[in-house]
Design a protein around this motif. Sequence first.
Motif, PDB file in Angstrom:
ATOM      1  N   GLY A   1       0.808  -1.216   0.000  1.00  0.00           N
ATOM      2  CA  GLY A   1       0.000   0.000   0.000  1.00  0.00           C
ATOM      3  C   GLY A   1       0.840   1.264   0.000  1.00  0.00           C
ATOM      4  N   ILE A   2       1.992   1.212  -0.678  1.00  0.00           N
ATOM      5  CA  ILE A   2       2.873   2.386  -0.740  1.00  0.00           C
ATOM      6  C   ILE A   2       2.143   3.507  -1.486  1.00  0.00           C
ATOM      7  CG2 ILE A   2       5.000   3.301  -1.745  1.00  0.00           C
ATOM      8  CD1 ILE A   2       6.264   0.562  -1.222  1.00  0.00           C
ATOM      9  N   PRO A   3       1.962   4.660  -0.860  1.00  0.00           N
ATOM     10  CA  PRO A   3       1.205   5.736  -1.514  1.00  0.00           C
ATOM     11  C   PRO A   3       2.038   6.473  -2.556  1.00  0.00           C
ATOM     12  CG  PRO A   3       1.994   6.477   0.624  1.00  0.00           C
ATOM     13  CD  PRO A   3       2.407   5.028   0.501  1.00  0.00           C
ATOM     14  N   LEU A   4       1.392   6.861  -3.625  1.00  0.00           N
ATOM     15  CA  LEU A   4       2.043   7.696  -4.635  1.00  0.00           C
ATOM     16  C   LEU A   4       1.709   9.147  -4.310  1.00  0.00           C
ATOM     17  CD1 LEU A   4       1.359   5.656  -7.907  1.00  0.00           C
ATOM     18  CD2 LEU A   4       3.245   5.456  -6.277  1.00  0.00           C
ATOM     19  N   ARG A   5       2.462   9.721  -3.394  1.00  0.00           N
ATOM     20  CA  ARG A   5       2.207  11.105  -2.988  1.00  0.00           C
ATOM     21  C   ARG A   5       3.492  11.728  -2.476  1.00  0.00           C
ATOM     22  NH1 ARG A   5       2.198  11.470   2.489  1.00  0.00           N
ATOM     23  NH2 ARG A   5       1.838   9.560   3.701  1.00  0.00           N
ATOM     24  N   VAL A   6       3.509  13.039  -2.464  1.00  0.00           N
ATOM     25  CA  VAL A   6       4.642  13.784  -1.902  1.00  0.00           C
ATOM     26  C   VAL A   6       4.465  13.821  -0.387  1.00  0.00           C
ATOM     27  CG1 VAL A   6       5.864  15.978  -1.850  1.00  0.00           C
ATOM     28  CG2 VAL A   6       4.827  15.175  -3.988  1.00  0.00           C
ATOM     29  N   PRO A   7       5.415  13.320   0.382  1.00  0.00           N
ATOM     30  CA  PRO A   7       5.236  13.274   1.839  1.00  0.00           C
ATOM     31  C   PRO A   7       5.265  14.660   2.459  1.00  0.00           C
ATOM     32  CG  PRO A   7       7.463  12.643   1.260  1.00  0.00           C
ATOM     33  CD  PRO A   7       6.713  12.779  -0.030  1.00  0.00           C
ATOM     34  N   GLU A   8       4.609  14.787   3.581  1.00  0.00           N
ATOM     35  CA  GLU A   8       4.611  16.024   4.353  1.00  0.00           C
ATOM     36  C   GLU A   8       5.005  15.695   5.786  1.00  0.00           C
ATOM     37  OE1 GLU A   8       0.914  18.086   4.000  1.00  0.00           O
ATOM     38  OE2 GLU A   8       0.716  17.658   1.870  1.00  0.00           O
ATOM     39  N   GLY A   9       5.326  16.716   6.546  1.00  0.00           N
ATOM     40  CA  GLY A   9       5.639  16.501   7.949  1.00  0.00           C
ATOM     41  C   GLY A   9       7.086  16.129   8.187  1.00  0.00           C
ATOM     42  N   PRO A  10       7.371  15.425   9.290  1.00  0.00           N
ATOM     43  CA  PRO A  10       8.746  15.191   9.722  1.00  0.00           C
ATOM     44  C   PRO A  10       9.602  14.400   8.744  1.00  0.00           C
ATOM     45  CG  PRO A  10       7.176  14.697  11.491  1.00  0.00           C
ATOM     46  CD  PRO A  10       6.380  14.915  10.259  1.00  0.00           C
ATOM     47  N   ASP A  11       8.988  13.486   7.975  1.00  0.00           N
ATOM     48  CA  ASP A  11       9.804  12.650   7.100  1.00  0.00           C
ATOM     49  C   ASP A  11       9.990  13.239   5.706  1.00  0.00           C
ATOM     50  OD1 ASP A  11       7.187  12.338   6.280  1.00  0.00           O
ATOM     51  OD2 ASP A  11       7.438  10.219   5.741  1.00  0.00           O
ATOM     52  N   ALA A  12       9.471  14.424   5.472  1.00  0.00           N
ATOM     53  CA  ALA A  12       9.526  15.003   4.127  1.00  0.00           C
ATOM     54  C   ALA A  12      10.956  15.236   3.663  1.00  0.00           C
ATOM     55  CB  ALA A  12       8.740  16.316   4.092  1.00  0.00           C
ATOM     56  N   ALA A  13      11.812  15.789   4.546  1.00  0.00           N
ATOM     57  CA  ALA A  13      13.188  16.104   4.145  1.00  0.00           C
ATOM     58  C   ALA A  13      13.968  14.839   3.815  1.00  0.00           C
ATOM     59  CB  ALA A  13      13.888  16.891   5.255  1.00  0.00           C
ATOM     60  N   ALA A  14      13.800  13.808   4.643  1.00  0.00           N
ATOM     61  CA  ALA A  14      14.527  12.558   4.397  1.00  0.00           C
ATOM     62  C   ALA A  14      14.069  11.908   3.100  1.00  0.00           C
ATOM     63  CB  ALA A  14      14.327  11.602   5.569  1.00  0.00           C
ATOM     64  N   ARG A  15      12.765  11.940   2.835  1.00  0.00           N
ATOM     65  CA  ARG A  15      12.257  11.348   1.603  1.00  0.00           C
ATOM     66  C   ARG A  15      12.718  12.138   0.378  1.00  0.00           C
ATOM     67  NH1 ARG A  15       7.648   8.497   1.517  1.00  0.00           N
ATOM     68  NH2 ARG A  15       8.081   8.383  -0.723  1.00  0.00           N
ATOM     69  N   LEU A  16      12.761  13.473   0.504  1.00  0.00           N
ATOM     70  CA  LEU A  16      13.263  14.276  -0.601  1.00  0.00           C
ATOM     71  C   LEU A  16      14.724  13.954  -0.869  1.00  0.00           C
ATOM     72  CD1 LEU A  16      13.061  16.510  -2.724  1.00  0.00           C
ATOM     73  CD2 LEU A  16      13.575  18.165  -0.920  1.00  0.00           C
ATOM     74  N   ASP A  17      15.512  13.787   0.194  1.00  0.00           N
ATOM     75  CA  ASP A  17      16.926  13.460   0.008  1.00  0.00           C
ATOM     76  C   ASP A  17      17.082  12.127  -0.711  1.00  0.00           C
ATOM     77  OD1 ASP A  17      19.797  14.206   0.727  1.00  0.00           O
ATOM     78  OD2 ASP A  17      19.662  12.156   1.511  1.00  0.00           O
ATOM     79  N   LEU A  18      16.206  11.164  -0.411  1.00  0.00           N
ATOM     80  CA  LEU A  18      16.254   9.878  -1.092  1.00  0.00           C
ATOM     81  C   LEU A  18      15.950  10.042  -2.575  1.00  0.00           C
ATOM     82  CD1 LEU A  18      16.544   6.835  -1.039  1.00  0.00           C
ATOM     83  CD2 LEU A  18      14.179   6.664  -0.237  1.00  0.00           C
ATOM     84  N   VAL A  19      14.936  10.843  -2.900  1.00  0.00           N
ATOM     85  CA  VAL A  19      14.615  11.111  -4.297  1.00  0.00           C
ATOM     86  C   VAL A  19      15.801  11.760  -5.006  1.00  0.00           C
ATOM     87  CG1 VAL A  19      13.208  12.574  -5.814  1.00  0.00           C
ATOM     88  CG2 VAL A  19      12.124  11.244  -3.999  1.00  0.00           C
ATOM     89  N   LEU A  20      16.404  12.755  -4.374  1.00  0.00           N
ATOM     90  CA  LEU A  20      17.537  13.445  -4.981  1.00  0.00           C
ATOM     91  C   LEU A  20      18.723  12.500  -5.150  1.00  0.00           C
ATOM     92  CD1 LEU A  20      17.351  16.859  -3.076  1.00  0.00           C
ATOM     93  CD2 LEU A  20      16.432  16.299  -5.335  1.00  0.00           C
ATOM     94  N   THR A  21      18.900  11.590  -4.207  1.00  0.00           N
ATOM     95  CA  THR A  21      19.979  10.606  -4.323  1.00  0.00           C
ATOM     96  C   THR A  21      19.769   9.711  -5.536  1.00  0.00           C
ATOM     97  OG1 THR A  21      20.366  10.607  -1.938  1.00  0.00           O
ATOM     98  CG2 THR A  21      21.153   8.693  -3.169  1.00  0.00           C
ATOM     99  N   ILE A  22      18.535   9.258  -5.749  1.00  0.00           N
ATOM    100  CA  ILE A  22      18.247   8.413  -6.901  1.00  0.00           C
ATOM    101  C   ILE A  22      18.506   9.164  -8.205  1.00  0.00           C
ATOM    102  CG2 ILE A  22      16.381   7.265  -8.156  1.00  0.00           C
ATOM    103  CD1 ILE A  22      17.460   5.650  -5.841  1.00  0.00           C
ATOM    104  N   VAL A  23      18.133  10.430  -8.263  1.00  0.00           N
ATOM    105  CA  VAL A  23      18.396  11.232  -9.461  1.00  0.00           C
ATOM    106  C   VAL A  23      19.904  11.371  -9.678  1.00  0.00           C
ATOM    107  CG1 VAL A  23      18.101  13.487 -10.545  1.00  0.00           C
ATOM    108  CG2 VAL A  23      16.222  12.483  -9.255  1.00  0.00           C
TER     109      VAL A  23
END
Length: 423
Positions: free
Chosen positions: A183-205
């Motif tokens: 059930g992994i959501p296809l959405r931009v995260p908000e709140g405390p985990d947003a920065a870590a998730r963005l860093d993961l996206v940037l790492t993949i790029v």
Amino acid sequence: MSGTDAAAPRDPEPPGSAGVAASDRLLASVVREESARITAALTVSFGSFDVAEEAVAQAVEEALTAWRTRGIPPKPGAWLMQAARHNALDRVRRERVLRDRVLTDSALRRGPATGAEGGPADERLPLLFGCCHPALAPDAQLALTLRAVCGLTTAQIARATFSTETATGQRISRAKRKIAESGIPLRVPEGPDAAARLDLVLTIVSVMYNEAHFVAGADADADRDLADDALWLACVVADALPRAAEAHGLHALLQFHRARESARSVDGELVLLADQDRARWDPALLAGAHTALERAARLRRPGRWQLHAAIAACHADAADAASTDWLQVLTLYDMLLAYDRSPVVRLNRAVALARVEGPAVALAEVDELEQPLASRSHLWHAVRASLLRDLGRDDEALAADLRALELTANEAERRLLNGRVAR
């Protein structure tokens, strides 16, 4: 009606390689701009990422053949959308799970979504964050991003990631199954985990960009399509998240790197930064990189991608290699260690340290990285060889260069190292 009947084509291009090349170039551009949007829209409409992604991939393959033989349609993006939608409907009908909301297609007629920061959302962004979810393995994140967001075929992804088509297809299938089952959501995260998730996206790029270089068995020329996809994706993220300083930092970094590409690879040979003809660097990309870095700095939210970009800017701003402000570079690396103490960052810092405090001090730092890097990194051995040679320890330097040769499969790097060994 089949997917290839989605729109009436223009008069076909004249037969021959020129028409085919024009069709393929346009398709690559349309896929880059539209495939992720279509996948995201169909995921909402059909309630299944797997159905949407497979439908778009099939539509791209159909377009590759149809546009070559029948000509480019007047609205290529709409053609691809309708072809993908027909593919999805065919699959859903076969599986007998067609839903009422698909028939009405209400989701596709809704107004633009609103992003986390108040502006219109880029529908590609939730898809990208879903593909880069931490529950997926890193190789699966990369393969799925290349497939669903960039629109690459399984064969293209296999070539880009030095894998087989079978293994790549299995990796993508497992990742999609994991998204569905967990059930992994296809959405931009908000709140405390947003920065870590963005860093993961940037790492993949960033990994995507790096994968375009140093291909096993190849010369120094990068996979320009893959590098351009990574740069485009960094731009998409930065534009969609205008207050995310690190997104602008990565966009700046990749522009600095891309600007040097024509000087880094000349006639298939690798040219190190110190020896590059700086007149070959792309001034437009350099200007864009500086603009992105300045935009990040104004947000006053420092991070590792901005520091990487600032280091690249130091090299870009020097009139020649001898004019490089190595003390500034070392200072930036010292700041970067607060965000990233990875062995590769520490190895790069040691190169700057050698310029400021001498090869003996730098060699001591490099030797501390033996355990994590010696068995797998040809660059660790190559850097160590250079420092040993500067210290007059030529026999040890030769041994280090020979070990670096054993660990690299890129032909341009091998020729460069062979040149050192032969001296």
